[in-house]
Design an enzyme around this catalytic site. Structure first.
Site, PDB file in Angstrom:
ATOM      1  N   LYS A 181       0.848  -1.195   0.000  1.00 28.65           N
ATOM      2  CA  LYS A 181       0.000   0.000   0.000  1.00 28.65           C
ATOM      3  C   LYS A 181       0.885   1.247   0.000  1.00 28.65           C
ATOM      4  CE  LYS A 181      -2.005   2.834   2.766  1.00 28.65           C
ATOM      5  NZ  LYS A 181      -2.088   4.006   1.900  1.00 28.65           N
ATOM      6  N   GLU A 256       9.975   1.444  10.480  1.00 27.94           N
ATOM      7  CA  GLU A 256      10.916   2.546  10.229  1.00 27.94           C
ATOM      8  C   GLU A 256      10.140   3.833  10.418  1.00 27.94           C
ATOM      9  OE1 GLU A 256      13.963   1.834   9.886  1.00 27.94           O
ATOM     10  OE2 GLU A 256      13.649  -0.299   9.583  1.00 27.94           O
ATOM     11  N   CYS A 290      13.284  11.432   6.133  1.00 20.70           N
ATOM     12  CA  CYS A 290      13.372  11.062   7.558  1.00 20.70           C
ATOM     13  C   CYS A 290      14.773  11.266   8.093  1.00 20.70           C
ATOM     14  CB  CYS A 290      12.943   9.613   7.728  1.00 20.70           C
ATOM     15  SG  CYS A 290      13.841   8.496   6.642  1.00 20.70           S
ATOM     16  N   GLU A 392       8.971  16.170  15.579  1.00 16.59           N
ATOM     17  CA  GLU A 392       9.334  16.065  14.165  1.00 16.59           C
ATOM     18  C   GLU A 392       8.475  17.028  13.334  1.00 16.59           C
ATOM     19  OE1 GLU A 392       8.192  12.545  11.906  1.00 16.59           O
ATOM     20  OE2 GLU A 392      10.180  12.524  10.988  1.00 16.59           O
TER      21      GLU A 392
HETATM   22  P1  NDP Z   1       2.091   8.030   7.979  1.00 14.67           P
HETATM   23  O1  NDP Z   1       2.469   7.247   9.174  1.00 14.67           O
HETATM   24  O2  NDP Z   1       0.967   8.960   8.075  1.00 14.67           O
HETATM   25  O3  NDP Z   1       1.789   7.090   6.748  1.00 14.67           O
HETATM   26  C1  NDP Z   1       2.685   6.099   6.272  1.00 14.67           C
HETATM   27  C2  NDP Z   1       1.908   5.047   5.506  1.00 14.67           C
HETATM   28  O4  NDP Z   1       1.045   4.368   6.404  1.00 14.67           O
HETATM   29  C3  NDP Z   1       0.994   5.614   4.429  1.00 14.67           C
HETATM   30  O5  NDP Z   1       0.909   4.709   3.358  1.00 14.67           O
HETATM   31  C4  NDP Z   1      -0.326   5.732   5.160  1.00 14.67           C
HETATM   32  O6  NDP Z   1      -1.413   5.783   4.287  1.00 14.67           O
HETATM   33  C5  NDP Z   1      -0.312   4.457   5.972  1.00 14.67           C
HETATM   34  N1  NDP Z   1      -1.140   4.469   7.171  1.00 14.67           N
HETATM   35  C6  NDP Z   1      -1.653   5.516   7.851  1.00 14.67           C
HETATM   36  N2  NDP Z   1      -2.362   5.092   8.921  1.00 14.67           N
HETATM   37  C7  NDP Z   1      -2.278   3.737   8.918  1.00 14.67           C
HETATM   38  C8  NDP Z   1      -2.789   2.706   9.779  1.00 14.67           C
HETATM   39  N3  NDP Z   1      -3.498   2.992  10.859  1.00 14.67           N
HETATM   40  N4  NDP Z   1      -2.512   1.424   9.475  1.00 14.67           N
HETATM   41  C9  NDP Z   1      -1.760   1.113   8.403  1.00 14.67           C
HETATM   42  N5  NDP Z   1      -1.261   2.037   7.545  1.00 14.67           N
HETATM   43  C10 NDP Z   1      -1.512   3.336   7.806  1.00 14.67           C
HETATM   44  O7  NDP Z   1       3.422   8.781   7.545  1.00 14.67           O
HETATM   45  P2  NDP Z   1       3.592   9.818   6.364  1.00 14.67           P
HETATM   46  O8  NDP Z   1       3.131   9.206   5.084  1.00 14.67           O
HETATM   47  O9  NDP Z   1       3.028  11.126   6.788  1.00 14.67           O
HETATM   48  O10 NDP Z   1       5.178   9.902   6.254  1.00 14.67           O
HETATM   49  C11 NDP Z   1       5.959  10.741   7.015  1.00 14.67           C
HETATM   50  C12 NDP Z   1       6.582  10.007   8.183  1.00 14.67           C
HETATM   51  O11 NDP Z   1       7.344   8.911   7.706  1.00 14.67           O
HETATM   52  C13 NDP Z   1       7.539  10.870   8.957  1.00 14.67           C
HETATM   53  O12 NDP Z   1       7.333  10.680  10.335  1.00 14.67           O
HETATM   54  C14 NDP Z   1       8.898  10.348   8.554  1.00 14.67           C
HETATM   55  O13 NDP Z   1       9.918  10.568   9.484  1.00 14.67           O
HETATM   56  C15 NDP Z   1       8.599   8.904   8.371  1.00 14.67           C
HETATM   57  N6  NDP Z   1       9.610   8.269   7.536  1.00 14.67           N
HETATM   58  C16 NDP Z   1      10.492   7.400   8.126  1.00 14.67           C
HETATM   59  C17 NDP Z   1      11.509   6.826   7.377  1.00 14.67           C
HETATM   60  C18 NDP Z   1      12.463   5.848   8.001  1.00 14.67           C
HETATM   61  O14 NDP Z   1      13.136   5.138   7.254  1.00 14.67           O
HETATM   62  N7  NDP Z   1      12.575   5.767   9.313  1.00 14.67           N
HETATM   63  C19 NDP Z   1      11.674   7.143   5.958  1.00 14.67           C
HETATM   64  C20 NDP Z   1      10.682   8.065   5.445  1.00 14.67           C
HETATM   65  C21 NDP Z   1       9.694   8.602   6.218  1.00 14.67           C
HETATM   66  P3  NDP Z   1      -1.983   7.211   3.800  1.00 14.67           P
HETATM   67  O15 NDP Z   1      -0.845   8.054   3.394  1.00 14.67           O
HETATM   68  O16 NDP Z   1      -2.811   6.830   2.660  1.00 14.67           O
HETATM   69  O17 NDP Z   1      -2.688   7.770   4.988  1.00 14.67           O
END
Ligand code: NDP
Length: 490
Positions: A181, A256, A290, A392
């Site tokens: 997804k 992550e 990130c 963050e």
């Molecule tokens: P989110 O946690 O909002 O979303 C990440 C993914 O999870 C999206 O596909 C989202 O779908 C999906 N999602 C949201 N809620 C749920 C749930 N309850 N159950 C399962 N899946 C869910 O993060 P962001 O997309 O806003 O990304 C930014 C964040 O990602 C930042 O905190 C950043 O630091 C972190 N990040 C970490 C990295 C690492 O390697 N540690 C690398 C890159 C980013 P949808 O978008 O459709 O809501």
């Protein structure tokens, strides 16, 4: 909000059982180009019915794929990597439109890395081996590493195809079938990738891609009893929600999560190079990586000189239309995210911060006049324990503080609930090694940033996650180790 297809806009489709399908219940989400603020397409708002179809297809494909020879898997994955490279211009443009990132960054980093991820794990599956432990003259143990079954890969919007493939490639290389997804905010390159998977000859059902909202299809996916493991990249709060939702199901989790990364600049650094790299580390992809260094600590005796040079460097960044090849700094991913970032700038001012550069939304001329642009912003004068320095922001906002000793630099760096990445800038290599051992982050870069070797463990500690991706770590995550003990005949 889900809508039915009301007007003639390009529609993304799910990949289920080797076919591109409209969502079962016909619900869609608008897809917005952040540089213009305009809707330019529709994304499926998948539901439980789509998920059940995808699970069924994946389960059906599993036995064949799990038993496919590594050489055959590698051949298909390498073909997929070739196709990504052959279509790099189209993919880079799609990423820039969907995400707001500069097209040159999309091409040289995102799309380049997506192909590299697939190629790396294509090779890895032909090289992967497991352990054997002999008990002298008595027995031999050997470890089988078998695929888990159907697994979920969930990725965020900041590096859409890059992070999507970083998860999918090892899952497939180890013989699993995948339900993936992508973020609903940036679904386009995952859709184009679906078409390339069909063209590459990936057998039907081995990879299924469901688009839609995290709160609905994402949450249903992680809780589905047939899902054996979840590889997730995203926010720390979502990581906690996934842990809680799956606690009683004994799924394997690789999480992550977020970061608030320190950058430590010492007086003996290679000054000009460090200014350039620290600016890049803070503002690449508009600060939406990130790994970006958003807490910059500068040794007191170069604080003034370094800060002035950093501000000058940042003010030279070319801000503009992501589709213009000269643009170095594009749009933020969404209106909602832009408002979150602007609210943190207001918070920083209330907390006593001094804006050294930036701090405002930008209105560009022409095509991008309604886009979500915010100036790269540097803030001084804040204490380490304020919210601006602890939470963050994930945007083009960094803070700077001075320090007087290695011990103080270390204490400031570790004073965070996050623990993803650090960069250290100094010519004193003994100091760098000493600090690297003491710093509480999963990744430490010394005199570099974002220099990646795909064999190394990637991930964070504390609220930045659990588990590691990359190389053997990923191959091990996606397999079940089973020990077989054989006693010799007397
Ligand atoms: P989110 O946690 O909002 O979303 C990440 C993914 O999870 C999206 O596909 C989202 O779908 C999906 N999602 C949201 N809620 C749920 C749930 N309850 N159950 C399962 N899946 C869910 O993060 P962001 O997309 O806003 O990304 C930014 C964040 O990602 C930042 O905190 C950043 O630091 C972190 N990040 C970490 C990295 C690492 O390697 N540690 C690398 C890159 C980013 P949808 O978008 O459709 O809501």
């Amino acid at each position: 909000m889900s809508i039915t297809k009301p007007y003639d806009l390009p529609c993304i489709e799910n990949l289920v059982g080797g076919e591109l399908l409209a969502p079962a219940m016909g619900g869609y989400i608008e897809n917005i180009e952040p540089a213009t603020g305009q809707v330019y397409g529709l994304t499926p708002n998948s539901c439980q019915k789509d998920l059940n179809l995808a699970i069924e297809a994946a389960e059906k494909a599993f036995s064949l794929w799990a038993n496919t020879p590594a050489e055959t898997k590698a051949k298909i994955l390498n073909k997929l990597a070739d196709l990504i490279e052959q279509n790099q211009n189209e993919l880079a443009k799609a990423e820039a439109v969907d995400n707001g990132k500069p097209i040159t960054l999309a091409k040289n980093v995102d799309i380049y890395r997506a192909a590299a991820n697939i190629r790396f794990f294509a090779q890895a599956c032909t090289q992967f081996s497991s352990e054997s432990h002999a008990v002298e003259n008595t027995a031999i143990n050997y470890t089988l590493r078998q695929p888990l079954g159907v697994v979920a890969c969930i990725s965020p919007w900041n590096l859409p195809l890059y992070l999507f493939t970083w998860k999918i490639a090892p899952a497939l290389a180890t013989g699993n079938c995948v339900i993936a997804k992508p973020s609903e905010v940036t679904p386009m390159t995952a859709y184009l990738f679906s078409k390339l998977c069909i063209e590459a000859g990936l057998p039907a059902g081995v990879l299924n891609i469901l688009h839609g909202s995290g709160a609905t299809i994402g949450a249903d996916l992680v809780k589905h009893p047939k899902i054996k493991a979840i590889s997730f990249t995203g926010g720390s709060n979502t990581g906690v929600a996934i842990k809680q939702a799956t606690a009683d199901q004994h799924k394997k989790l690789s999480l992550e999560l977020g970061g608030k990364n320190p950058t430590l600049v010492f007086a003996d650094c290679d000054f000009d190079r460090t200014v350039n790299e620290v600016a890049r580390a803070a503002f690449a992809n508009q600060g939406q990586i990130c790994l970006c260094g958003s807490r910059i600590y500068i040794e007191n005796n170069i604080y003034k000189e370094f800060t002035e040079a950093l501000v000058k460097k940042v003010e030279e960044l070319v801000i503009g239309d992501p589709l213009d090849e000269t643009t170095q700094f594009g749009a933020l991913v969404s209106k909602q995210h832009m408002h979150k970032v602007l609210s943190y700038i207001e918070l920083a001012k209330k907390e006593g911060g001094e804006i050294l550069t930036g701090g405002e939304q930008i209105k560009l001329e022409g095509r991008c006049s309604d886009g979500y642009f915010v100036q790269p912003t540097i803030i001084a004068g804040l204490k380490n324990n304020c919210r601006t320095n602890q939470e963050e922001i994930f945007g083009p906002v960094c803070t700077i503080q001075g320090f007087g000793s290695d011990e103080q630099a270390l204490a400031l760096a570790n004073d965070s609930k996050y623990g993803l990445a650090t960069s250290i800038w100094s010519q004193d290599i003994s100091r760098c090694h000493r600090l690297a051992q003491q710093i509480e982050t999963g990744i430490v870069w010394i005199n570099c940033w974002l220099l990646r070797d795909l064999r190394t463990p990637f991930g964070g500690m504390k609220a930045s996650g659990s588990g590691r991706e990359g190389g053997l770590e990923a191959m091990r995550f996606f397999t079940e180790p089973k020990n077989v003990c054989v006693q010799f005949k007397d």
